[in-house]
Enzyme design. Structure first.
Site, mmCIF file in Angstrom:
data_model
loop_
_atom_site.group_PDB
_atom_site.id
_atom_site.type_symbol
_atom_site.label_atom_id
_atom_site.label_comp_id
_atom_site.label_asym_id
_atom_site.label_seq_id
_atom_site.Cartn_x
_atom_site.Cartn_y
_atom_site.Cartn_z
ATOM 1 N N ALA A 121 0.793 -1.101 0.173
ATOM 2 C CA ALA A 121 0.152 0.140 -0.057
ATOM 3 C C ALA A 121 0.745 1.283 -0.082
ATOM 4 C CB ALA A 121 -0.871 -0.043 1.033
ATOM 5 N N ASN A 189 2.091 -3.456 7.470
ATOM 6 C CA ASN A 189 2.910 -4.397 6.539
ATOM 7 C C ASN A 189 3.752 -3.529 5.859
ATOM 8 O OD1 ASN A 189 2.756 -7.363 6.869
ATOM 9 N ND2 ASN A 189 0.500 -6.976 6.416
ATOM 10 N N HIS A 219 0.497 6.947 3.857
ATOM 11 C CA HIS A 219 1.883 6.806 4.086
ATOM 12 C C HIS A 219 2.872 7.536 3.580
ATOM 13 C CE1 HIS A 219 0.232 2.663 5.373
ATOM 14 N NE2 HIS A 219 -0.273 2.701 4.496
#
Length: 261
Positions: A121, A189, A219
């Site tokens: 992601a 993750n 992120h």
């Protein structure tokens, strides 16, 4: 035709299975499914043509050319270990489970098989890989998550944090990637992936921030080294079925599958 076994039939496993059956016809097919919830695996099997078998992990590995793990960090390392030991390629989604098994990559090379890791992601992994050819001095990951995407994280219980009482933007974790993966096994993750491709979990710094106003999983990756400085920002929409999973994480697996198959 590549025979594929999928371990874990949740949001990611279901998305991958549907993609293979619809978009990779003639090149790959799902031959086996495995999940701790057998009913979930059987339900998914009925949606795939031809119908794959619902079986245990060992039999799935025996029947498959490529094993796809989407079952979670607690078991991903074990699944990859079994696949490599039996000379089978694997694609690992829950990369946190590989942090304490990094010798597995060398073992895979010695056996002539591959451990495939999607970018997940986050954007910028290609630049991070390139930068690792030289010296990297700093890797920092800042993750912003909606409150409902963090519910159930072990860190909250350990620290006595009632996530529902948070009323403004709050930094709830600031430390290294190894601890972040341990404390937030279903949420971060990306920290494990960045660690594997960069300077390791102990040197990779992670901040996790939440707020009632957040609607996306965001992120920010910053890398510094001999090459200069890299900065990326990825604003992910959460999966409609599971707010802990970003849609891009599923898409990254599909992109990796296209590459592998």
């Amino acid at each position: 035709m590549k025979k594929i076994g999928i371990v874990g039939c949740g949001v990611i496993g279901t998305g991958i299975a549907g993609f293979i059956s619809k978009k990779l016809k003639g090149r790959a097919r799902v031959v086996a499914l495995c999940d701790v919830d057998a009913d979930k695996a059987r339900s998914l099997a009925k949606k795939i043509t031809p119908v794959p078998s619902v079986t245990g992990l060992d039999n799935l590995i025996r029947k498959s050319d490529l094993i796809i793990e989407s079952a979670g960090g607690k078991v991903s390392g074990m699944i990859a270990e079994k696949a490599v030991s039996r000379k089978k390629d694997c694609l690992v989604m829950s990369t946190g489970g590989l942090l304490k098994r990094q010798g597995l990559f060398k073992k895979a090379r010695s056996k002539g098989v591959s451990i495939h890791i999607p970018s997940g992601a986050i954007s910028g992994v290609d630049g991070l890989i390139s930068a690792s050819s030289g010296k990297i001095t700093n890797v920092r990951l800042t993750t912003r998550k909606p409150i409902k995407g963090l519910i159930g994280a072990p860190y909250l219980k350990i620290k006595g944090i009632d996530i529902n009482n948070i009323k403004k933007e709050t930094v709830i974790y600031n430390g290294n990637a190894g601890e972040a993966v341990r404390y937030f096994p279903q949420n971060i993750n990306v920290a494990a992936t960045v660690s594997l491709f960069g300077i390791g979990p102990d040197r990779t710094r992670v901040r996790i921030i939440t707020s009632p106003k957040y609607k996306r999983n965001v992120h920010e990756l910053e890398v510094e080294g001999d090459f200069g400085r890299l900065f990326t920002r990825t604003e992910n929409l959460p999966s409609a079925r599971n707010p802990k999973t970003s849609r891009l994480a599923v898409f990254s697996a599909l992109a990796k599958l296209r590459e592998v198959v």
